[in-house]
Design an enzyme around this catalytic site. Structure first.
Site, short mmCIF file in Angstrom:
data_model
loop_
_atom_site.label_atom_id
_atom_site.label_comp_id
_atom_site.label_asym_id
_atom_site.label_seq_id
_atom_site.Cartn_x
_atom_site.Cartn_y
_atom_site.Cartn_z
N THR A 173 10.50 -4.71 -5.88
CA THR A 173 10.50 -4.64 -4.42
C THR A 173 11.90 -5.05 -4.02
O THR A 173 12.59 -5.71 -4.80
CB THR A 173 9.51 -5.69 -3.87
OG1 THR A 173 8.18 -5.31 -4.20
CG2 THR A 173 9.62 -5.91 -2.38
N ARG A 201 -4.09 0.81 -2.07
CA ARG A 201 -3.85 -0.63 -2.28
C ARG A 201 -2.64 -1.08 -1.44
O ARG A 201 -1.61 -0.45 -1.42
CB ARG A 201 -3.59 -0.90 -3.75
CG ARG A 201 -3.29 -2.37 -4.10
CD ARG A 201 -1.81 -2.63 -4.18
NE ARG A 201 -1.49 -3.98 -4.62
CZ ARG A 201 -0.25 -4.46 -4.68
NH1 ARG A 201 0.77 -3.69 -4.35
NH2 ARG A 201 -0.03 -5.70 -5.06
N VAL A 202 -2.82 -2.16 -0.74
CA VAL A 202 -1.73 -2.73 0.05
C VAL A 202 -1.39 -4.10 -0.55
O VAL A 202 -2.29 -4.90 -0.81
CB VAL A 202 -2.14 -2.87 1.53
CG1 VAL A 202 -1.08 -3.63 2.32
CG2 VAL A 202 -2.37 -1.49 2.14
N GLY A 203 -0.11 -4.34 -0.78
CA GLY A 203 0.31 -5.61 -1.36
C GLY A 203 0.72 -6.61 -0.29
O GLY A 203 0.32 -6.53 0.88
N ASP A 204 1.57 -7.53 -0.70
CA ASP A 204 2.02 -8.58 0.21
C ASP A 204 3.18 -8.15 1.10
O ASP A 204 3.36 -8.70 2.19
CB ASP A 204 2.47 -9.81 -0.61
CG ASP A 204 3.58 -9.46 -1.60
OD1 ASP A 204 3.53 -8.35 -2.19
OD2 ASP A 204 4.50 -10.27 -1.79
N GLY A 225 7.16 -9.52 -6.61
CA GLY A 225 6.31 -9.89 -7.74
C GLY A 225 4.86 -9.62 -7.41
O GLY A 225 4.56 -8.77 -6.57
N HIS A 226 3.99 -10.35 -8.07
CA HIS A 226 2.55 -10.08 -7.99
C HIS A 226 2.02 -10.39 -6.58
O HIS A 226 1.74 -11.54 -6.22
CB HIS A 226 1.85 -10.94 -9.03
CG HIS A 226 0.39 -10.67 -9.15
ND1 HIS A 226 -0.13 -9.40 -9.25
CD2 HIS A 226 -0.66 -11.50 -9.18
CE1 HIS A 226 -1.44 -9.47 -9.33
NE2 HIS A 226 -1.79 -10.74 -9.29
N GLY A 227 1.88 -9.34 -5.78
CA GLY A 227 1.60 -9.49 -4.36
C GLY A 227 0.31 -10.22 -4.04
O GLY A 227 0.23 -10.96 -3.05
N1 ASP Z 1 5.06 -7.57 -4.29
C1 ASP Z 1 4.90 -6.15 -4.45
C2 ASP Z 1 3.45 -5.80 -4.34
O1 ASP Z 1 2.61 -6.56 -4.75
C3 ASP Z 1 5.38 -5.58 -5.70
C4 ASP Z 1 6.39 -6.34 -6.47
O2 ASP Z 1 7.28 -6.93 -5.90
O3 ASP Z 1 6.31 -6.34 -7.69
O4 ASP Z 1 3.17 -4.71 -3.89
#
Ligand code: ASP
EC number: 3.5.1.26
Length: 320
Positions: A173, A201-204, A225-227
């Site tokens: 991101t 799917r919607v992330g953070d 990262g892991h949203g």
């Molecule tokens: N944070 C983003 C999401 O979860 C993706 C990422 O930064 O790896 O969509």
């Protein structure tokens, strides 16, 4: 004055700094900076050339937030428009709303004259196809044969996707935050989300408080990262609030990572009980101090100030 960004956003930070120092508002500056990354076909996690969802469709998420007005907006699962951060800025400026998704976000972008295009580059399509052909032995797809070798794609999957417990190849991101000459803060986050995610799917990234947050009197925080971990902790909001109570950017960021690590669900922990995923926070205190922190190092943060643009090391919670 300062601009910070995720490691892949050095060009964004430099552009944003240059614009903010020549009269652009901090928000205009960071959105214009991030547009460079959204345009880059080699950046597989943002905008044009981003890896698609499991159906092979590129769906983008982005948000902006302006500290001077304390307003922000996001767009999620937006197809066909390569600059979702600009669409989010337009939403914030032209409407009373703060979040549009899918078809509605696209219609809003169309109404505003944003050009539509196929965002799936040939490289991203080949990577998606490789993923479909290698993820299971129990479906209709056959593994690529030796004479079908696509070296770049195979190398990427071997080293970044199948090769690591953390599957960092799915992550990525761009985030950029700016403090303008009058001290006002703004930031934006833009992404194609996790590679091969569920459609819709919607992330953070498009969620204010999760993928980014600004309070002009405290600071800014944005994350990659892991949203889902940020969504369940509202990490960016929480980190800015910790800075408000007096914590330095690095201490606020590490405290968030510790909270997330402590509450990580069992299925996302490695054999030592630590999160398998990575997560980075980029923090800019209203005093001008900054920090990048990472669940897993080594990772970097891009910084641009009067000393020029550079990459600095993030402070890791764990090291590989
Ligand atoms: N944070 C983003 C999401 O979860 C993706 C990422 O930064 O790896 O969509």
């Amino acid at each position: 004055m300062k601009a910070i960004a995720s490691h892949n956003g050095l060009a964004a930070a430099q552009r944003a700094y240059e614009l903010a120092s020549t009269g652009s508002s901090p928000l205009d500056a960071c959105v214009a900076g991030v547009a460079l990354i959204e345009d880059d076909p080699e950046e597989l996690t943002v905008g044009y050339g981003g890896l698609p969802n499991e159906d092979g469709v590129v769906e983008l998420d982005a948000a902006v937030m302006d500290g001077r007005l304390h307003r922000g907006a996001g767009v999620a699962a937006l197809q066909k428009v390569r600059h979702p951060a600009q669409v989010a800025q337009r939403l914030m400026e032209q409407t009373t709303r703060a979040l549009l998704v899918g078809e509605g976000a696209l219609r809003f972008a169309q109404a505003n004259g944003f050009p539509e295009e196929n965002l799936l580059t040939d490289k991203a399509r080949r990577m998606w196809l490789y993923w479909k052909r290698t993820r299971s032995n129990f479906d209709d797809w056959r593994r690529p044969a030796a004479d079908e070798t696509d070296l770049d794609v195979e190398h990427w999957f071997a080293t970044r996707f199948y090769g690591q417990a953390a599957r960092e190849g799915r992550h990525g991101t761009v985030h950029c935050a700016v403090q303008g000459p009058t001290g006002d803060l703004a930031c934006t986050t833009s992404t194609s989300g996790h590679a091969f995610k569920l459609a819709g799917r919607v992330g953070d990234s498009p969620i204010l408080g999760a993928g980014l947050y600004v309070d002009n009197e405290a600071g800014t925080c944005g994350s990659i990262g892991h949203g889902e971990a940020n969504l369940t902790h509202l990490s960016s909001f929480a980190a800015v609030e910790l800075m408000r109570t007096g914590l330095s950017p690095v201490d606020a960021g590490l405290e968030l990572l510790r909270r997330i690590a402590a509450k990580t669900p069992e299925h996302e922990r490695d054999e030592n009980g630590r999160p398998k995923f990575n997560l980075q926070l980029f923090l800019l205190h209203h005093s001008g101090a900054h920090a990048g922190v990472a669940m897993w190092g080594p990772k970097q943060i891009a910084v641009c100030d009067e000393q020029g643009g550079r990459l600095e090391d993030c402070t890791p919670l764990y090291e590989r």
